[in-house]
Design a protein around this motif. Structure first.
Motif, PDB file in Angstrom:
ATOM      1  N   VAL A 107       0.839  -1.211   0.000  1.00  0.00           N
ATOM      2  CA  VAL A 107       0.000   0.000   0.000  1.00  0.00           C
ATOM      3  C   VAL A 107       0.868   1.253   0.000  1.00  0.00           C
ATOM      4  CG1 VAL A 107      -1.910  -1.151   1.162  1.00  0.00           C
ATOM      5  CG2 VAL A 107      -0.165  -0.009   2.532  1.00  0.00           C
ATOM      6  N   LEU A 108       2.162   1.071   0.258  1.00  0.00           N
ATOM      7  CA  LEU A 108       3.115   2.184   0.223  1.00  0.00           C
ATOM      8  C   LEU A 108       4.423   1.638  -0.307  1.00  0.00           C
ATOM      9  CD1 LEU A 108       2.849   5.191   1.108  1.00  0.00           C
ATOM     10  CD2 LEU A 108       4.118   4.597   3.163  1.00  0.00           C
ATOM     11  N   SER A 109       4.954   2.250  -1.339  1.00  0.00           N
ATOM     12  CA  SER A 109       6.176   1.746  -1.969  1.00  0.00           C
ATOM     13  C   SER A 109       7.350   1.781  -1.004  1.00  0.00           C
ATOM     14  CB  SER A 109       6.499   2.566  -3.225  1.00  0.00           C
ATOM     15  OG  SER A 109       6.859   3.895  -2.854  1.00  0.00           O
ATOM     16  N   PRO A 186      -7.234   3.900   0.222  1.00  0.00           N
ATOM     17  CA  PRO A 186      -8.067   3.485   1.365  1.00  0.00           C
ATOM     18  C   PRO A 186      -7.431   2.378   2.203  1.00  0.00           C
ATOM     19  CG  PRO A 186      -9.387   3.696  -0.635  1.00  0.00           C
ATOM     20  CD  PRO A 186      -7.971   3.821  -1.053  1.00  0.00           C
ATOM     21  N   ALA A 187      -6.666   1.498   1.572  1.00  0.00           N
ATOM     22  CA  ALA A 187      -6.039   0.405   2.320  1.00  0.00           C
ATOM     23  C   ALA A 187      -5.016   0.941   3.314  1.00  0.00           C
ATOM     24  CB  ALA A 187      -5.373  -0.573   1.348  1.00  0.00           C
ATOM     25  N   PHE A 188      -4.295   1.973   2.926  1.00  0.00           N
ATOM     26  CA  PHE A 188      -3.319   2.581   3.844  1.00  0.00           C
ATOM     27  C   PHE A 188      -4.024   3.256   5.004  1.00  0.00           C
ATOM     28  CE2 PHE A 188      -0.666   6.214   5.135  1.00  0.00           C
ATOM     29  CZ  PHE A 188       0.480   5.534   5.522  1.00  0.00           C
ATOM     30  N   LEU A 189      -5.104   3.972   4.722  1.00  0.00           N
ATOM     31  CA  LEU A 189      -5.874   4.623   5.782  1.00  0.00           C
ATOM     32  C   LEU A 189      -6.431   3.588   6.750  1.00  0.00           C
ATOM     33  CD1 LEU A 189      -7.236   7.095   7.046  1.00  0.00           C
ATOM     34  CD2 LEU A 189      -9.073   6.847   5.369  1.00  0.00           C
ATOM     35  N   GLU A 190      -6.934   2.479   6.208  1.00  0.00           N
ATOM     36  CA  GLU A 190      -7.472   1.419   7.061  1.00  0.00           C
ATOM     37  C   GLU A 190      -6.373   0.798   7.917  1.00  0.00           C
ATOM     38  OE1 GLU A 190     -10.320  -0.763   8.827  1.00  0.00           O
ATOM     39  OE2 GLU A 190     -10.612   0.842   7.343  1.00  0.00           O
TER      40      GLU A 190
END
Length: 564
Positions: A107-109, A186-190
């Motif tokens: 979700v984040l490089s 959204p996956a990073f926020l979750e």
């Protein structure tokens, strides 16, 4: 008791030897954004698999003086806060960085992860070593009662400043990456929300990552308390004074770097609010100017009777060659997703540029200076939200700015006092006695008016101390005559107004021809600083030898106050 202390010391010594065996030079390179990787020559210490004995004070001996008791309590606070700080750094790595690096799909490089958590691991290493040394010092506290030299040895190294400087300079960039990822992924926020809910104290990632910025001010407060309770002649007193000096110097450097990083972020945020095709955008992105001062001020508008019509907060930017005023647009709660993000990381304001003007055309007008500072006939006072008046009709639509109204009220009180004094004199000539018409009542009138005058004078003085009035160029009228308009800002405190007036004055001096390009001073890294970050050339005078020799030396006098 002695056997227990001996066992503790043996355990600490074994831990220290194990750590020393794990020490190796750091040859890997970290990535910061898109910049080149750089070898800092730092030390990599594998401390995650080493669990040194937790620093713990033994039972308090009998016969301690009150100061010794207080010093023990302060030492306990140092131990507790350092343990909490180290655990917070470990949580950043174990609960956030490592899972993000290992997560599939990502979700984040990896590059952005490196940028977000830049230098966290090195900071943890520094404080893990300090915690081990602190454990040793706590174990022998009752025998030595020394802690200052440990702080000097641990935090006076250039490596500590380098690591913290990198972290502070990158903090705004890291928060920007997190904020953008929250808005777009959204996956990073979750992931962030889930980690916060699972944590025992519900501290957000932002709350954990801001702790390194707060750490040295906390150390300074604790050591100040320790010094206050350390008597003269104590073997720890000189070391504490030296430690405080080192930490305060370090904190000052970090604060300055944080301030500069925040100013760069402010310029970037301002640039985003301007159209890409506008001339202001080209000026802001040209890189030829510096942000000298940026503050939230309150713009005020007054009516024809001196009453306050409206007031609104503005963000005012003083650049090296221009002044920019922007509206502050806070809208984090208009969307559920943004509201969730704002609870995890500050979103910050958005700006809408209201006006900008070249700095040489800005005039500071103090109350009482209106008569000689500009031509009143060519000044059209305008404000956002106020009705615009023509130059011809200005006399009928005069706008007061608080203090002029106060001056008028003071003059009215002075006239009333003169009348009451005349009445008092006439009352003194009366031959009869009349109720409510005697010298006592007349003197009370005089005293009451004098008290009102003193109050009004204090109001005028207070208003002037925080009132910044600027005369700015406006569009010419139909006949081509130049028209100016005035804006009035209320500063947060009197020192803020003084700072604005001084910075405006010095910035204008910096734009003079003799200051271009100004002073060229090599920085520590052999790079030339931007000219405006050097002392401003105030004047240049010839100097002749008193012996009559034909030798002339040119002397340059820098200003005593420099703009950062």
């Amino acid at each position: 008791m002695k056997a227990a202390k001996s066992g503790t010391k043996d355990g600490l010594e074994k831990t220290r030897i194990a750590v020393m065996r794990k020490v190796s030079f750091l040859h890997r390179k970290d990535v910061l954004g898109d910049s080149e990787e750089e070898d800092m020559g730092l030390l990599e210490v594998s401390v995650t698999d080493i669990k040194p004995p937790a620093p713990e004070l033994g039972p308090m001996p009998e016969g301690l003086s009150p100061q010794q008791v207080v010093r023990r309590h302060i030492l306990g606070s140092i131990v507790q806060s350092e343990g909490s700080y180290v655990e917070s750094l470990k949580r950043v790595l174990q609960d956030y960085r490592n899972p993000l690096m290992e997560m599939e799909p990502k979700v984040l490089s990896a590059r952005k992860c490196q940028a977000v958590f830049f230098r966290v691991k090195e900071i943890l290493h520094c404080h893990s070593m300090f915690q081990i040394a602190l454990s040793s010092r706590v174990a022998e506290w009752d025998a030595t009662e020394k802690i200052g030299d440990l702080f000097v040895a641990s935090f006076s190294k250039s490596m500590v400043l380098d690591v913290y400087s990198d972290y502070v300079n990158n903090f705004t960039n890291a928060m920007s990456i997190i904020k953008k990822a929250c808005l777009t992924k959204p996956a990073f926020l979750e992931f962030l929300k889930r980690r916060q809910v699972c944590s025992p104290d519900r501290v957000t990632l932002y709350g954990l990552m801001v702790k390194p910025i707060q750490r040295f001010p906390q150390f300074i407060l604790l050591l100040q308390d320790m010094l206050k309770n350390t008597p003269r002649g104590h073997p720890d007193r000189l070391s504490l004074q030296l430690a405080l000096t080192e930490l305060e110097t370090l904190a000052e450097k970090l604060n300055e770097q944080k301030r500069l990083a925040d100013q760069v972020a402010e310029i970037q945020q301002l640039t985003k609010s301007v159209s890409d095709r506008s001339s202001l955008n080209k000026l802001l992105t040209s890189g030829q100017r510096q942000l000298l001062l940026c503050e939230t001020l309150t713009e005020t508008v007054y009516g024809d009777r001196g009453q306050l019509i409206k007031s609104k907060e503005r963000r005012v930017f003083l650049l090296s060659d221009m002044l920019v005023c922007a509206n502050i647009n806070f809208k984090p709660a208009n969307h559920r997703g943004q509201l969730e993000i704002s609870s995890l990381v500050p979103l910050g304001p958005k700006y809408v540029v209201k006006w900008n003007t070249a700095l040489p055309q800005v005039q500071v007008v103090e109350v009482g200076q209106e008569g000689g500072s500009y031509d009143k006939d060519n000044v059209l006072i305008q404000h956002a939200g106020a009705k615009k008046a023509s130059a011809a009709g200005q006399a009928q639509n005069k706008v007061y700015f608080g203090p002029p109204r106060l001056f008028q009220e003071l003059q009215d009180l002075q006239k009333d006092l003169a009348v009451v004094e005349q009445i008092t004199f006439l009352i003194s000539t009366l031959h009869g006695t009349y109720q409510n018409l005697n010298m006592t009542v007349a003197q009370d009138w005089c005293l009451a008016l004098q008290r009102l005058m003193r109050v009004k004078e204090e109001e005028i003085h207070s208003a002037n101390k925080c009132r910044l009035r600027l005369l700015l160029p406006g569009k010419p009228d139909k006949s081509g005559r130049p028209i100016s308009f005035m804006v009035v800002f209320i500063t947060p405190n009197p020192l803020s107004k003084i700072s604005w007036v001084n910075r405006l004055h010095l910035a204008k001096i910096g734009l003079r021809e003799e200051n271009q390009p100004g002073w060229l001073c090599p920085d520590e890294d052999k790079k030339s600083k931007a000219p405006f970050w050097c002392p401003i050339l105030a004047c240049c005078i010839p100097a002749f030898s008193s012996r009559g020799l034909s030798l002339q030396v040119s002397g340059h006098a820098p200003s005593t106050v420099t703009c950062p």
